[in-house]
Design an enzyme around this catalytic site. Sequence first.
Site, PDB file in Angstrom:
ATOM      1  CG  PHE A 161      -1.835   1.248   1.173  1.00 35.53           C
ATOM      2  CD1 PHE A 161      -3.010   1.224   0.439  1.00 35.53           C
ATOM      3  CD2 PHE A 161      -1.495   2.408   1.837  1.00 35.53           C
ATOM      4  CE1 PHE A 161      -3.834   2.349   0.367  1.00 35.53           C
ATOM      5  CE2 PHE A 161      -2.311   3.535   1.784  1.00 35.53           C
ATOM      6  CZ  PHE A 161      -3.482   3.497   1.044  1.00 35.53           C
ATOM      7  CG  ASP A 246       5.884   3.921   1.422  1.00 37.86           C
ATOM      8  OD1 ASP A 246       5.873   4.661   2.420  1.00 37.86           O
ATOM      9  OD2 ASP A 246       4.887   3.752   0.691  1.00 37.86           O
ATOM     10  CE  LYS A 275      -0.117   7.430   6.396  1.00 44.50           C
ATOM     11  NZ  LYS A 275      -1.259   8.220   5.951  1.00 44.50           N
TER      12      LYS A 275
END
Length: 421
Positions: A161, A246, A275
Amino acid sequence: MTSTTTHGTTATPTTDGTVDAPRSQAYFQEAQERTAHNYHPLPVVVAHAEGAWMTDVDGTRYLDMLAGYSALNFGHGHPELLAAAHEQLDKLTLTSRAFVHDQFGRFCAGLGDLAGKELVLPMNTGAEAVETAIKVARKWGYDIKGVENDSAEIIVAGGNFHGRTTTIVGFSDDPDARDGFGPFAPGFVQVPYGDAAALEEAITPNTVAVLIEPIQGEGGVVIPPTGYLRAVREITTRHNVLFAADEIQAGLGRTGRTFACDHEDVVPDLYVLGKALGGGIVPVSAVVANRDVLGVLHPGQHGSTFGGNALACAVGAKVVEILASGELQERSEKLGIVLRTRLESLVGRGALAVRTRGLWAGIDVDPAVGTGRAVCEALMARGVLAKDTHGSTIRLAPPLVVTEDDLNWGLDQLEAVVTGG
């Protein structure tokens, strides 16, 4: 009229002894009627938050065990981050990259030093940072490696994801993310996550990068076999292929280290961050790499109107400063032991399996107990907010500032739900 604040339930008595319906119901219904249904939120309407706790419009308090998918690693309303934001708001928020502002160099230098890299390319969202890494890897492949134009391939992992743009969902194997959004961009090759041999076998002369999550968050906090990241680093180095990690969810203290790759003493060619980099205040993301990688970009080839804006850089620089002390990473590691010990005791008592790294956990609940959604609804009723993913799996990611007592209280609620206690 007075109200009583509790965990998970609220009653507001009126003068005649009846009880008003919670205001959150009306707010929630309005939100559902006037917004696209791209999310399926729990029926809670938050109005205030501090530290690891959130309070809804009725005064009900909830322990936040999701932390905005790691965007709130430092908790809600961290005083140093709020101070940095407030100070910057009074001075300057946006210039665009057509000019340079006084926070830009400070942020880039600090983040580069934290990651041990020479250059930083600030963006806004995680998906935007992943798209940036894809463009950089392809440009590096053509300019540096000598891959024939428009032939670059990037290897990705099953169960990944990386975001929800059309390019990114094109190499997802999640039907909810992918189905109905094609046609998709070519140039991506998927191999099983955690299988270094399959990864190496997939490399061709056109391979420019391997893009993986060191821990797959959306997949249910899936941790690869020990040695996998070291093998990826060795293979990519030997084949002259970039390793792009990532770390949007896994990085910046969540796993008990600054980066999840640190658990295997691995340094990728590109860190993809987001984030927590915005401190839970503004969206901030970045790609961090050395000059021989990020240096392939030239003016006009990539950009973002809000990427690296003054407010984002002021907050991001304070985030980096907090992380540089190492205190939150140590806290995450210490409390992660509590989390792991408590969750492992549930295996065979309502949980089929648990996976933890620092203050991050995936719990596969026995389907006989209920779906992940049902478990999260039951937790909400007990004053704990968490998120399900993929059937009966739920994720826990409390803010790193959570106290041990509050963490244990939240785990008490989970134990009661899954064991029927």
